[in-house]
Design an enzyme around this catalytic site. Structure first.
Site, PDB file in Angstrom:
ATOM      1  CE1 TYR A  42     -14.073   8.489  11.543  1.00 22.02           C
ATOM      2  CE2 TYR A  42     -12.088   7.834  10.384  1.00 22.02           C
ATOM      3  CZ  TYR A  42     -13.237   7.508  11.088  1.00 22.02           C
ATOM      4  OH  TYR A  42     -13.522   6.186  11.315  1.00 22.02           O
ATOM      5  CE1 TYR A  86      -3.441  -2.497   5.845  1.00 21.93           C
ATOM      6  CE2 TYR A  86      -3.157  -0.153   5.379  1.00 21.93           C
ATOM      7  CZ  TYR A  86      -3.323  -1.444   4.935  1.00 21.93           C
ATOM      8  OH  TYR A  86      -3.389  -1.709   3.587  1.00 21.93           O
ATOM      9  CE  LYS A 140      -0.297  -4.591   2.993  1.00 20.47           C
ATOM     10  NZ  LYS A 140      -0.836  -5.907   2.510  1.00 20.47           N
ATOM     11  CB  THR A 199      -0.909  -0.007   1.248  1.00 24.34           C
ATOM     12  OG1 THR A 199      -1.519   1.271   1.390  1.00 24.34           O
ATOM     13  CG2 THR A 199      -0.136  -0.302   2.521  1.00 24.34           C
ATOM     14  CG  ASP A 200      -1.137   5.039  -0.931  1.00 26.51           C
ATOM     15  OD1 ASP A 200      -1.652   4.429   0.020  1.00 26.51           O
ATOM     16  OD2 ASP A 200      -1.736   5.932  -1.566  1.00 26.51           O
ATOM     17  CD  GLU A 201      -3.070   3.708   4.953  1.00 29.82           C
ATOM     18  OE1 GLU A 201      -2.669   3.470   6.101  1.00 29.82           O
ATOM     19  OE2 GLU A 201      -4.264   3.788   4.646  1.00 29.82           O
ATOM     20  NE  ARG A 250      -6.347   8.525   3.237  1.00 27.15           N
ATOM     21  CZ  ARG A 250      -5.813   9.395   4.104  1.00 27.15           C
ATOM     22  NH1 ARG A 250      -5.333  10.560   3.681  1.00 27.15           N
ATOM     23  NH2 ARG A 250      -5.746   9.092   5.386  1.00 27.15           N
TER      24      ARG A 250
HETATM   25  P1  NAD Z   1     -10.242  -6.872   2.344  1.00 27.68           P
HETATM   26  O1  NAD Z   1     -10.245  -6.674   3.817  1.00 27.68           O
HETATM   27  O2  NAD Z   1     -11.471  -6.594   1.556  1.00 27.68           O
HETATM   28  O3  NAD Z   1      -9.827  -8.396   2.013  1.00 27.68           O
HETATM   29  C1  NAD Z   1      -8.855  -9.090   2.750  1.00 27.68           C
HETATM   30  C2  NAD Z   1      -9.047 -10.583   2.455  1.00 27.68           C
HETATM   31  O4  NAD Z   1      -8.004 -11.299   3.110  1.00 27.68           O
HETATM   32  C3  NAD Z   1     -10.377 -11.137   2.990  1.00 27.68           C
HETATM   33  O5  NAD Z   1     -10.972 -11.974   2.018  1.00 27.68           O
HETATM   34  C4  NAD Z   1      -9.958 -11.944   4.210  1.00 27.68           C
HETATM   35  O6  NAD Z   1     -10.826 -13.033   4.499  1.00 27.68           O
HETATM   36  C5  NAD Z   1      -8.577 -12.421   3.787  1.00 27.68           C
HETATM   37  N1  NAD Z   1      -7.710 -12.744   4.929  1.00 27.68           N
HETATM   38  C6  NAD Z   1      -7.452 -11.961   6.021  1.00 27.68           C
HETATM   39  N2  NAD Z   1      -6.601 -12.592   6.851  1.00 27.68           N
HETATM   40  C7  NAD Z   1      -6.295 -13.785   6.266  1.00 27.68           C
HETATM   41  C8  NAD Z   1      -5.456 -14.860   6.630  1.00 27.68           C
HETATM   42  N3  NAD Z   1      -4.752 -14.839   7.779  1.00 27.68           N
HETATM   43  N4  NAD Z   1      -5.355 -15.902   5.794  1.00 27.68           N
HETATM   44  C9  NAD Z   1      -6.061 -15.935   4.630  1.00 27.68           C
HETATM   45  N5  NAD Z   1      -6.886 -14.970   4.243  1.00 27.68           N
HETATM   46  C10 NAD Z   1      -6.995 -13.886   5.049  1.00 27.68           C
HETATM   47  O7  NAD Z   1      -9.017  -6.020   1.823  1.00 27.68           O
HETATM   48  P2  NAD Z   1      -8.781  -5.293   0.416  1.00 27.68           P
HETATM   49  O8  NAD Z   1      -9.208  -3.892   0.528  1.00 27.68           O
HETATM   50  O9  NAD Z   1      -9.286  -6.148  -0.685  1.00 27.68           O
HETATM   51  O10 NAD Z   1      -7.183  -5.282   0.397  1.00 27.68           O
HETATM   52  C11 NAD Z   1      -6.457  -6.342  -0.231  1.00 27.68           C
HETATM   53  C12 NAD Z   1      -4.978  -6.031  -0.169  1.00 27.68           C
HETATM   54  O11 NAD Z   1      -4.717  -4.813  -0.825  1.00 27.68           O
HETATM   55  C13 NAD Z   1      -4.442  -5.853   1.261  1.00 27.68           C
HETATM   56  O12 NAD Z   1      -3.178  -6.460   1.320  1.00 27.68           O
HETATM   57  C14 NAD Z   1      -4.333  -4.352   1.442  1.00 27.68           C
HETATM   58  O13 NAD Z   1      -3.308  -4.046   2.355  1.00 27.68           O
HETATM   59  C15 NAD Z   1      -4.010  -3.920   0.031  1.00 27.68           C
HETATM   60  N6  NAD Z   1      -4.422  -2.554  -0.366  1.00 27.68           N
HETATM   61  C16 NAD Z   1      -5.727  -2.154  -0.184  1.00 27.68           C
HETATM   62  C17 NAD Z   1      -6.104  -0.888  -0.632  1.00 27.68           C
HETATM   63  C18 NAD Z   1      -7.526  -0.381  -0.466  1.00 27.68           C
HETATM   64  O14 NAD Z   1      -7.773   0.810  -0.693  1.00 27.68           O
HETATM   65  N7  NAD Z   1      -8.487  -1.204  -0.112  1.00 27.68           N
HETATM   66  C19 NAD Z   1      -5.161  -0.053  -1.260  1.00 27.68           C
HETATM   67  C20 NAD Z   1      -3.848  -0.504  -1.396  1.00 27.68           C
HETATM   68  C21 NAD Z   1      -3.495  -1.758  -0.964  1.00 27.68           C
HETATM   69  O1  DAU Z   2      -4.051   4.258   0.721  1.00 30.36           O
HETATM   70  C1  DAU Z   2      -4.299   2.885   0.651  1.00 30.36           C
HETATM   71  C2  DAU Z   2      -5.096   2.455   1.848  1.00 30.36           C
HETATM   72  O2  DAU Z   2      -6.396   3.009   1.670  1.00 30.36           O
HETATM   73  C3  DAU Z   2      -5.173   0.939   2.004  1.00 30.36           C
HETATM   74  O3  DAU Z   2      -3.888   0.448   2.261  1.00 30.36           O
HETATM   75  C4  DAU Z   2      -6.127   0.554   3.137  1.00 30.36           C
HETATM   76  O4  DAU Z   2      -6.275  -0.859   3.177  1.00 30.36           O
HETATM   77  C5  DAU Z   2      -7.459   1.199   2.879  1.00 30.36           C
HETATM   78  O5  DAU Z   2      -8.339   0.938   3.964  1.00 30.36           O
HETATM   79  C6  DAU Z   2      -7.312   2.707   2.678  1.00 30.36           C
HETATM   80  O6  DAU Z   2      -6.925   3.365   3.921  1.00 30.36           O
HETATM   81  P1  DAU Z   2      -7.579   4.748   4.386  1.00 30.36           P
HETATM   82  O7  DAU Z   2      -7.389   4.881   5.830  1.00 30.36           O
HETATM   83  O8  DAU Z   2      -7.119   5.869   3.513  1.00 30.36           O
HETATM   84  O9  DAU Z   2      -9.128   4.426   3.982  1.00 30.36           O
HETATM   85  P2  DAU Z   2     -10.491   4.703   4.752  1.00 30.36           P
HETATM   86  O10 DAU Z   2     -11.581   4.347   3.804  1.00 30.36           O
HETATM   87  O11 DAU Z   2     -10.518   4.091   6.091  1.00 30.36           O
HETATM   88  O12 DAU Z   2     -10.469   6.275   4.950  1.00 30.36           O
HETATM   89  C7  DAU Z   2     -10.340   7.149   3.822  1.00 30.36           C
HETATM   90  C8  DAU Z   2     -10.385   8.583   4.341  1.00 30.36           C
HETATM   91  O13 DAU Z   2     -11.702   8.835   4.858  1.00 30.36           O
HETATM   92  C9  DAU Z   2      -9.435   8.834   5.489  1.00 30.36           C
HETATM   93  O14 DAU Z   2      -8.904  10.147   5.382  1.00 30.36           O
HETATM   94  C10 DAU Z   2     -10.309   8.730   6.732  1.00 30.36           C
HETATM   95  C11 DAU Z   2     -11.664   9.219   6.234  1.00 30.36           C
HETATM   96  N1  DAU Z   2     -12.820   8.602   6.895  1.00 30.36           N
HETATM   97  C12 DAU Z   2     -12.887   7.237   6.961  1.00 30.36           C
HETATM   98  C13 DAU Z   2     -13.939   6.591   7.573  1.00 30.36           C
HETATM   99  C14 DAU Z   2     -14.008   5.088   7.643  1.00 30.36           C
HETATM  100  C15 DAU Z   2     -13.842   9.376   7.430  1.00 30.36           C
HETATM  101  O15 DAU Z   2     -13.800  10.633   7.354  1.00 30.36           O
HETATM  102  N2  DAU Z   2     -14.885   8.762   8.022  1.00 30.36           N
HETATM  103  C16 DAU Z   2     -14.976   7.398   8.138  1.00 30.36           C
HETATM  104  O16 DAU Z   2     -15.976   6.900   8.713  1.00 30.36           O
END
Ligand code: NAD
Ligand code: DAU
Length: 331
Positions: A204, A147, A151, A123-125, A211
């Site tokens: 928040y 988190y 990562k 992730t970019d985080e 983002r």
């Molecule tokens: P998600 O929470 O929707 O999915 C995670 C999946 O992993 C689920 O299906 C869960 O059951 C499975 N899982 C969790 N723990 C496990 C374990 N111990 N063994 C096997 N399976 C397990 O998450 P997502 O948003 O689809 O993110 C997927 C990947 O992409 C993550 O690695 C996350 O860090 C990365 N990522 C997410 C974002 C975003 O904005 N959502 C952005 C950049 C990177």
């Molecule tokens: O940047 C990549 C990341 O993006 C991934 O690695 C993470 O898995 C993914 O969850 C996401 O992280 P963020 O913390 O940026 O996403 P989130 O949707 O939780 O929040 C996005 C923005 O919105 C952040 O600035 C917090 C704000 N927010 C979030 C929630 C859940 C609110 O203002 N209210 C909320 O209820």
């Protein structure tokens, strides 16, 4: 490549990756390996052709299940993770177990099974927050929440396996991803589904955090490009190119759901809330990738998907999610 194991393939991005691979690579067989935690959902894979797709329920920390599942695979793409920042602020043990120890097990089992390629979805985080400009892959990680730290630690195990054992490991760092099938704890599906129900949108702090929004199919194409063409040991950023303040995103969601600003509920800020994420995508673009989805179209299509798939998110929101929501927001 003939067979790929996708860990975490029942989650949001992993399931989109499975669908993309089945659609664009007709020769491939996909094995989805997933523990089905709260965010894993077999409904996300309802369209996967059973002739070309197998599901194995398992934890990436369990070598006795993971090892056999990896036999005969040409690659493993690891999406499995604890993925929500707010949950990591309430306790990081599960994040360390899956995002660090679990990644180590994936690497170790891939090495033992002779799997040719490992792609770690990160992730970019990991870079932390940036006021101006954009992070490049050569910039040092500076994760600012548990988190992101987990990562970044998982990534380092990838580097170590490359250096020590010569394992082909490529890492991607994607930006904030949006699209269908996203678990509604994340801001975009939470705000869309709350707005559809006329419920408050808990924004928040001052709502000015930025983002960079990346459509899930563009994220998956980026991962596919890095998997097939990335050099071993390298990291590739995957930006969306759509920076928006949270307040702008919220207003757009209200417009698309036909609601007004009275639904916005300012709430206490996330602790340690990263102000802005931004990454440079030139390195992946040099391999031929570019995002295809225009933001206005992507957000409109996504909101429409949640309107059309009420059954999918209502089932989730009536389960474990209710207790989480009450704890997190007191609403
Ligand atoms: P998600 O929470 O929707 O999915 C995670 C999946 O992993 C689920 O299906 C869960 O059951 C499975 N899982 C969790 N723990 C496990 C374990 N111990 N063994 C096997 N399976 C397990 O998450 P997502 O948003 O689809 O993110 C997927 C990947 O992409 C993550 O690695 C996350 O860090 C990365 N990522 C997410 C974002 C975003 O904005 N959502 C952005 C950049 C990177
Ligand atoms: O940047 C990549 C990341 O993006 C991934 O690695 C993470 O898995 C993914 O969850 C996401 O992280 P963020 O913390 O940026 O996403 P989130 O949707 O939780 O929040 C996005 C923005 O919105 C952040 O600035 C917090 C704000 N927010 C979030 C929630 C859940 C609110 O203002 N209210 C909320 O209820």
């Amino acid at each position: 490549m003939n067979k790929i194991l996708v860990t975490g393939g029942a989650g949001f991005i992993g399931s989109a990756f499975v669908r993309l691979q089945l659609r664009e690579h007709p020769e491939l067989h996909i094995v989805t390996y997933d523990k089905l935690t709260y965010s894993g959902n077999l409904d996300n894979l309802r369209d996967a052709d059973p002739a070309r797709h197998t599901f194995v329920r398992g934890d990436i920390n369990d070598p006795d299940t993971l090892g056999p599942a990896l036999e005969g695979c040409d690659a493993v793409v690891n999406f499995a993770a604890e993925s929500h920042v707010d949950r990591s602020l309430n306790g990081a043990a599960d994040f360390i177990a899956t995002n660090v120890a679990g990644v180590n097990t994936v690497l170790d089992q891939a090495r033992r099974a002779g799997v040719g390629r490992v792609l770690l979805v990160s992730t970019d985080e990991v870079y932390g927050s940036i006021e101006e400009g954009a992070f490049r892959e050569t910039d040092a990680p500076h994760p600012r929440n548990p988190y992101a730290a987990s990562k970044a630690a998982g990534e380092l195990f990838g580097t170590a396996y490359g250096e020590t054992y010569g394992l082909h490991v490529v890492t991607t760092r994607g930006s904030n991803t949006y699209g269908p099938y996203q678990y509604p704890e994340k801001v975009l599906p939470l705000f869309v589904t709350n707005a559809l129900d006329g419920l408050p949108l808990p924004l928040y702090g001052d709502g000015m955090n930025v983002r960079d929004w990346l459509h899930v199919d563009d994220h998956c194409r980026g991962i596919d490009t890095a998997l097939r063409h990335g050099a071993p040991g390298e990291v590739y950023n995957i930006p969306g190119g759509n920076e928006r303040r949270n307040i702008e995103l919220t207003r757009r969601i209200l417009e698309l759901t036909g609601r007004d600003e009275t639904l916005i509920r300012p709430v206490a800020d996330r602790v340690g809330h990263d102000r802005r994420y931004a990454i440079d995508g030139a390195k992946l673009r040099a391999l031929g990738w570019a995002p295809r989805m225009d933001w206005d179209e992507g957000i409109a299509l996504t909101v429409q998907w949640y309107k059309d798939n009420e059954g999918w998110w209502r089932k989730i929101k009536s389960g474990e999610f209710r207790e989480y929501y009450r704890r997190q927001y007191g609403l």
